[in-house]
Design a protein around this motif. Structure first.
Motif, mmCIF file in Angstrom:
data_model
loop_
_atom_site.group_PDB
_atom_site.id
_atom_site.type_symbol
_atom_site.label_atom_id
_atom_site.label_comp_id
_atom_site.label_asym_id
_atom_site.label_seq_id
_atom_site.Cartn_x
_atom_site.Cartn_y
_atom_site.Cartn_z
ATOM 1 N N TRP A 12 12.163 24.087 -35.884
ATOM 2 C CA TRP A 12 12.324 24.769 -33.896
ATOM 3 C C TRP A 12 13.233 24.491 -33.165
ATOM 4 O O TRP A 12 14.075 23.229 -34.298
ATOM 5 N N GLN A 13 14.021 25.444 -32.564
ATOM 6 C CA GLN A 13 15.327 25.137 -31.962
ATOM 7 C C GLN A 13 15.211 23.886 -31.139
ATOM 8 O O GLN A 13 14.959 23.192 -30.126
ATOM 9 N N GLU A 15 18.629 22.142 -29.380
ATOM 10 C CA GLU A 15 19.354 22.218 -28.846
ATOM 11 C C GLU A 15 18.575 23.392 -27.874
ATOM 12 O O GLU A 15 17.721 23.503 -27.176
ATOM 13 N N SER A 22 16.893 28.819 -22.347
ATOM 14 C CA SER A 22 16.645 28.009 -23.811
ATOM 15 C C SER A 22 15.696 28.856 -24.833
ATOM 16 O O SER A 22 15.035 28.702 -23.645
ATOM 17 N N GLN A 28 11.919 28.930 -34.849
ATOM 18 C CA GLN A 28 12.397 29.748 -35.024
ATOM 19 C C GLN A 28 12.413 29.631 -36.313
ATOM 20 O O GLN A 28 12.692 28.895 -37.295
ATOM 21 N N PHE A 30 16.045 30.512 -39.176
ATOM 22 C CA PHE A 30 17.711 30.287 -38.790
ATOM 23 C C PHE A 30 17.933 30.771 -39.473
ATOM 24 O O PHE A 30 18.146 30.760 -40.792
ATOM 25 N N SER A 96 16.983 32.904 -34.694
ATOM 26 C CA SER A 96 18.242 32.618 -34.120
ATOM 27 C C SER A 96 18.864 32.740 -35.562
ATOM 28 O O SER A 96 19.897 31.958 -36.930
ATOM 29 N N THR A 98 22.956 31.433 -36.175
ATOM 30 C CA THR A 98 23.902 30.703 -36.560
ATOM 31 C C THR A 98 25.123 30.450 -37.715
ATOM 32 O O THR A 98 24.790 31.832 -38.267
ATOM 33 N N GLU A 126 23.720 32.148 -31.637
ATOM 34 C CA GLU A 126 24.234 31.110 -31.696
ATOM 35 C C GLU A 126 25.672 30.940 -31.656
ATOM 36 O O GLU A 126 26.129 31.265 -32.820
ATOM 37 N N SER A 146 23.123 31.645 -26.906
ATOM 38 C CA SER A 146 23.749 29.883 -26.635
ATOM 39 C C SER A 146 25.169 29.978 -26.715
ATOM 40 O O SER A 146 25.841 30.271 -27.858
ATOM 41 N N HIS A 247 16.292 17.620 -32.786
ATOM 42 C CA HIS A 247 15.940 17.814 -34.083
ATOM 43 C C HIS A 247 16.407 16.597 -35.496
ATOM 44 O O HIS A 247 15.771 16.235 -36.297
#
Ligand SMILES: C[S@@+](CC[C@H](N)C(=O)[O-])C[C@H]1O[C@@H](n2cnc3c(N)ncnc32)[C@H](O)[C@@H]1O
Ligand SMILES: Nc1nc2[nH]cc(C(=O)O)c2c(=O)[nH]1
Ligand code: SF4
Ligand SMILES: [Mg+2]
Length: 253
Positions: A12-13, A15, A22, A28, A30, A96, A98, A126, A146, A247
């Motif tokens: 889970w996100q 940040e 947000s 999510q 990743f 997400s 990243t 991200e 983000s 997290h």
């Protein structure tokens, strides 16, 4: 199509806090790309910065098990798509993307984002935002973004002020394309209030700002609130929030 991957996992996100755009607390999947062109002093994904040293990537076999399978890099895009889909727990808010820096591999990033949109997922980017010309190539596929503002104390690159201006440009590009965007500023005990005022002036009327203390936290709550107040005075009291890497406190990926 091939790409240099780091890992795929379901969590889970952690940040972003509560500002508009947000996905904090949302489930999510990743997708962490290997390779980065910056070198933030506090980077918590340092092992993935030099893509030439990331010989294999890993994907979680089941969420929250910490059990991974490994495959050699470069990955085939289909392998990454399969790894994502097998982690779909049916409650996923968004994918997400990243890293490392995902926009550095913009061609596979774009193809992957297109595929995930086709499959009904939203895309959360991200990014350090330092490559606006690459941000532009995926902007229309981004639902949430983000974008980091790399403070002077990140020592991300030589010309840190030019990097900040490029990051703001990426924010503008993403907003114009219809994404929900917020800026994320990682602060340390060396962060200067006058620099926070400068970032806030650049962001005023453009995107909300989350202020995220570097982990492990070395800044006092008093200093953190001083940065918050400086930014809110410029951007408006509803456009600033705090973000912590929650997290890490709960020991999840
Ligand atoms: C590892 S970066 C990868 C994405 C992109 N390269 C970037 O920097 O935004 C993901 C997020 O983790 C944050 N981050 C990394 N290390 C951190 C640390 N030690 N303390 C707080 N935030 C950190 C970054 O600010 C960034 O928002
Ligand atoms: N749970 C969780 N939330 C995150 N938000 C941003 C992350 C990142 O590394 O980009 C991250 C991450 O690595 N894990
Ligand atoms: S830009 Fe992101 S991945 Fe690259 S060094 Fe900085 S925090 Fe790490
Ligand atoms: Mg992380």
């Amino acid at each position: 199509m091939r790409l240099i991957m780091a890992e795929v996992f379901n969590s889970w996100q952690g940040e972003g806090g509560s500002v508009e755009g947000s996905a904090f607390g949302r489930r999510q999947i990743f997708v962490r790309f290997a390779g980065c062109d910056l070198n933030c002093a506090w980077c918590d994904s340092r092992e993935y910065i030099d893509a030439s040293r990331v010989s294999r990537w890993r994907y979680e076999v089941e969420p929250f098990t910490g059990k991974f399978e490994y495959k050699p890099n470069p990955a085939e895009l289909d392998e990454v798509i399969n790894a994502i889909l097998r982690l779909d727990t049916g409650d996923i808010h968004s994918i997400s993307y990243t890293g490392g820096e995902p926009t550095l591999q913009v061609k596979p990033l774009k193809t992957l984002m297109e595929k995930m949109k086709e499959l009904g997922f939203d895309n959360f980017l991200e990014t350090h935002g330092g490559l606006p010309e690459l941000t532009k190539e995926v902007a229309t596929l981004v639902d949430y973004a983000s974008v980091d503002i790399k403070d002077e104390t990140a020592r991300a690159t030589e010309d840190w002020k030019a990097l900040v201006l490029r990051e703001v440009e990426s924010i503008r590009i993403l907003k114009t394309a219809g994404a929900k965007v917020y800026a994320k500023l990682v602060v340390t005990k060396g962060t200067k209030p006058e620099n926070v005022r400068w970032y806030a002036e650049l962001l005023r009327g453009l995107a909300p700002l989350v202020i995220q203390p570097k982990e492990p936290i070395d800044i006092s709550q008093k200093e953190l609130m001083e940065f918050y107040r400086e930014a809110a005075k410029v951007m408006g009291r509803k456009n600033v929030g705090l973000s912590f890497q929650v997290h890490k406190y709960l020991n999840v990926l």
